[in-house]
Design a protein around this motif. Sequence first.
Motif, short mmCIF file in Angstrom:
data_model
loop_
_atom_site.label_atom_id
_atom_site.label_comp_id
_atom_site.label_asym_id
_atom_site.label_seq_id
_atom_site.Cartn_x
_atom_site.Cartn_y
_atom_site.Cartn_z
N LEU A 97 52.49 59.20 6.05
CA LEU A 97 53.01 58.12 6.84
C LEU A 97 51.87 57.11 7.43
O LEU A 97 50.82 57.73 7.73
CB LEU A 97 53.90 58.64 7.93
N LEU A 98 52.02 56.01 7.21
CA LEU A 98 51.13 54.91 7.88
C LEU A 98 52.16 54.47 9.20
O LEU A 98 53.08 54.17 9.10
CB LEU A 98 50.90 53.58 7.03
N VAL A 99 51.40 54.64 10.15
CA VAL A 99 51.89 54.28 11.53
C VAL A 99 51.19 53.14 12.28
O VAL A 99 49.71 53.37 12.52
CB VAL A 99 52.03 55.62 12.55
N ARG A 100 51.48 52.01 12.45
CA ARG A 100 50.75 50.74 12.79
C ARG A 100 51.32 50.04 13.93
O ARG A 100 52.68 50.07 14.21
CB ARG A 100 50.47 49.83 11.48
N PRO A 101 50.65 49.34 14.73
CA PRO A 101 51.50 48.38 15.64
C PRO A 101 51.56 47.17 15.22
O PRO A 101 50.81 46.66 14.23
CB PRO A 101 50.20 48.33 16.75
N VAL A 102 52.74 46.64 15.61
CA VAL A 102 53.17 45.25 15.15
C VAL A 102 53.46 44.51 16.25
O VAL A 102 54.30 44.54 17.28
CB VAL A 102 54.51 45.37 14.14
N THR A 103 52.95 43.30 16.22
CA THR A 103 53.06 42.21 17.14
C THR A 103 52.67 40.85 16.36
O THR A 103 52.24 40.71 15.03
CB THR A 103 51.85 42.07 18.45
N PRO A 104 53.15 39.75 16.85
CA PRO A 104 52.83 38.43 15.92
C PRO A 104 51.20 38.21 15.78
O PRO A 104 51.03 37.81 14.83
CB PRO A 104 53.36 37.58 16.99
N GLU A 105 50.32 39.01 16.64
CA GLU A 105 48.86 38.74 16.70
C GLU A 105 48.70 39.82 15.32
O GLU A 105 47.56 39.44 14.40
CB GLU A 105 48.23 39.27 17.71
N THR A 106 48.91 41.06 15.41
CA THR A 106 48.43 42.04 14.27
C THR A 106 49.13 41.95 12.97
O THR A 106 48.52 42.16 11.87
CB THR A 106 48.73 43.43 14.93
N ASP A 107 50.57 41.14 13.00
CA ASP A 107 51.10 40.95 11.54
C ASP A 107 51.71 39.70 11.74
O ASP A 107 52.84 39.48 11.76
CB ASP A 107 52.12 42.08 11.47
N PRO A 108 51.03 38.48 11.53
CA PRO A 108 51.64 37.08 11.51
C PRO A 108 52.65 36.77 10.43
O PRO A 108 53.57 35.91 10.56
CB PRO A 108 50.45 36.23 11.11
N ALA A 109 52.72 37.66 9.50
CA ALA A 109 53.76 37.24 8.36
C ALA A 109 55.17 38.10 8.58
O ALA A 109 56.00 37.83 7.86
CB ALA A 109 53.04 38.26 6.83
N PHE A 110 55.16 38.85 9.49
CA PHE A 110 56.43 39.93 9.70
C PHE A 110 57.73 38.90 9.92
O PHE A 110 58.78 39.25 9.27
CB PHE A 110 56.17 40.76 10.96
N GLY A 111 57.66 38.00 10.57
CA GLY A 111 58.75 37.24 11.01
C GLY A 111 59.39 36.48 9.57
O GLY A 111 60.67 36.65 9.41
N ALA A 112 58.44 36.06 8.78
CA ALA A 112 58.72 35.29 7.64
C ALA A 112 59.28 36.19 6.70
O ALA A 112 60.24 35.85 6.04
CB ALA A 112 57.78 34.61 7.08
#
Length: 374
Positions: A97-112
């Motif tokens: 497993l890869l376990v990572r934090p997700v926020t607009p700062e750490t993952d700017p592409a997530f919303g798109a």
Amino acid sequence: MREILPALERWYAARIPFGLATVVAVSRSAPRGPGAAMAVGSDDEVVGSVSGGCVEGAVFELAQEVVASGEARLETFGYSDEDAFEVGLTCGGEITLLVRPVTPETDPAFGAVAGSVAAGEPVTVATVVDGPAPRGATLAVWPETAAGTPGNVGTLGTTGLDVAVTADARGELALGASVLRHYGPHGERREDAVTVFLQSFAPPPRMLVFGAIDYAASVARIGDFLGYRVTVCDARPVFATPKRFPPGVEVVVEWPHRYLGSTDTDERTVICVLTHDPKFDVPLLEEALRRPAAYIGAMGSRRTHDERRARLTEAGLTEAELSRLRSPLGLDLGARTPEEVAVSVAAEIVALRWGGSGAPLTTTAGAIHPRATA
């Protein structure tokens, strides 16, 4: 991860940090495949699953830790000794497993990415799993020809790596595959450097149901449950009405063979012919058996099947083309009601997709979840 994206998109839009655990590799009889995901948001809210319950407690704690630290982690869980009360998989498999934090700062592409997946648009997400590049860094890749997409968003650390991964991501997207790939820090092929997980979100496969009879509503409902984009088609407007079918199912009034001739299918498409009326199903099956599809099944008695096969032979279909037809459709479950028949049909589709035998597990040996061959 597709099934939990609505919750993740809601958290992301509200700027609520969450920990996202994704299966990036499996071996032996692992219960979930690459791409399966679980997330932990605020107030300890949990969505998704990575193992069917074996290690979710440990993953819950890991997700909380990566949100607090801001640093992604890579963890592997193998066999657990029940007597020793160890955390692990009781099935004897292994998952990484890869376990990572997700926020607009750490993952700017997530919303798109979430927006594209919700709209049925293809996109691949590349995430650094291990090596000298920043673990957890992401790059979202859309097809070159996709209109209205934002282009690639994010970076894996270097331009060379981004270019090499983009080319591979588009290739895997065409196959709908999610795989691990290895690169040098500047994109060169090396097995001992950066490990990247490419997770492809191809549009949902289609299920085409022909014949708006009572069985069709149940087949459409279970098709939607399995993740298909379902269309029901019938030439009779009195039967082909949206109110007779589950929300979200497309209903088309048209002669079945004409509709199929004007729509696209691919190697993932499921075609269920429920009309068992020669004037509908013979020209329809002529068209279906000569085009790409994962499954082509037709309802009817054995006598109906024999008569239909004779008509298709007269129409010029070859033995190779006729061998693709699953008729009578479904597995032998003794089904009677429309709902039971739908389960029978779904079971045959799943067995064909993954190479299952359809036999009771008590009569089989070996791994319950063998590695997929496709």
